[in-house]
Design an enzyme around this catalytic site. Structure first.
Site, PDB file in Angstrom:
ATOM      1  N   HIS A   1      32.427 -13.812-133.838  1.00  0.00           N
ATOM      2  CA  HIS A   1      31.729 -13.489-135.091  1.00  0.00           C
ATOM      3  C   HIS A   1      32.541 -13.943-136.310  1.00  0.00           C
ATOM      4  O   HIS A   1      31.970 -14.314-137.340  1.00  0.00           O
ATOM      5  CB  HIS A   1      31.476 -11.986-135.198  1.00  0.00           C
TER       6      HIS A   1
ATOM      7  N   GLN B   1      29.214  -8.908-139.712  1.00  0.00           N
ATOM      8  CA  GLN B   1      27.971  -8.221-139.355  1.00  0.00           C
ATOM      9  C   GLN B   1      27.588  -7.150-140.374  1.00  0.00           C
ATOM     10  O   GLN B   1      26.452  -6.665-140.345  1.00  0.00           O
ATOM     11  CB  GLN B   1      28.088  -7.573-137.973  1.00  0.00           C
TER      12      GLN B   1
ATOM     13  N   CYS C   1      23.952  -7.860-128.989  1.00  0.00           N
ATOM     14  CA  CYS C   1      24.584  -7.985-130.302  1.00  0.00           C
ATOM     15  C   CYS C   1      23.767  -7.191-131.312  1.00  0.00           C
ATOM     16  O   CYS C   1      22.542  -7.331-131.352  1.00  0.00           O
ATOM     17  CB  CYS C   1      24.649  -9.467-130.706  1.00  0.00           C
TER      18      CYS C   1
END
Ligand SMILES: [Zn+2]
Length: 189
Positions: free
Chosen positions: A152, A54, A106
């Protein structure tokens, strides 16, 4: 420390399988700096968890943590909070077939919430930030966060885990129409 730029859905880094980190490299300044920066980034954006992809780093580490809320209403998952953790190369084993469905958000999919089924209880094997192998059991909201973050690392987003998209909602509409309906993980991960 630094606040890192968060990759949003559509960036290929969120769909790649991240590389394992050599346990011998966990103590390196590069990995330690990444973990510090990820904690700072997570706090800046009021997330409860953040995985390295991320922040555009395709390696298998995530951070999580969330202090218990005193004014939690009748929602036990928020009252418990999530212990502060930085896990490297996590591996999850569900401890039962039982799943629970609850809200997730998210940081890579801003202002959207949806209900996602997750294993209720899991066993996690990983390395901590000192490079020590650890093993922990997790249940409830903490287990949910660990599953979301580990996904993820495999290029999986919470949309992929939803049974249907009927509960997908923007944050404004979430507050107007859905609060009070078993609202749990309202923070983004
Ligand atoms: Zn996420």
């Amino acid at each position: 420390m630094a606040i890192l730029k968060v990759a949003r859905m559509g960036h290929p880094v969120l769909r790649a399988r991240a590389r394992a980190i050599d346990p011998g490299a966990i103590s390196s300044s590069r990995v330690q700096q990444l973990i510090d920066d990820m904690f700072e980034t997570m706090h800046e954006y009021q997330g409860v968890g953040l995985a390295a992809p991320q922040v555009h780093e395709s390696v298998r580490v995530f951070v999580a943590g969330f202090a218990p809320e005193e004014d939690e209403g009748d929602e036990p998952s928020r009252a418990q909070g999530v212990p502060k953790m930085a896990l490297i190369n996590p591996e999850i084993t569900p401890l039962s077939q039982e799943t629970v469905e609850d809200w997730e958000g998210c940081l890579s999919i801003p202002d959207i919430r949806g209900r996602v089924p997750r294993a209720r209880q899991i066993l996690v094997r990983a390395y901590d930030r000192r490079g020590r192998p650890i093993e922990m059991k997790a249940t409830g909201f903490t287990a949910r966060v660990i599953q979301h973050e580990t996904d993820h690392l495999d290029g999986v987003l919470f949309f992929d885990r939803m049974r249907s998209f009927e509960t997908l909602t923007f944050l404004d509409e979430f507050g107007r129409y859905w609060t009070g309906t078993d609202v749990g993980a309202v923070k983004a991960e």
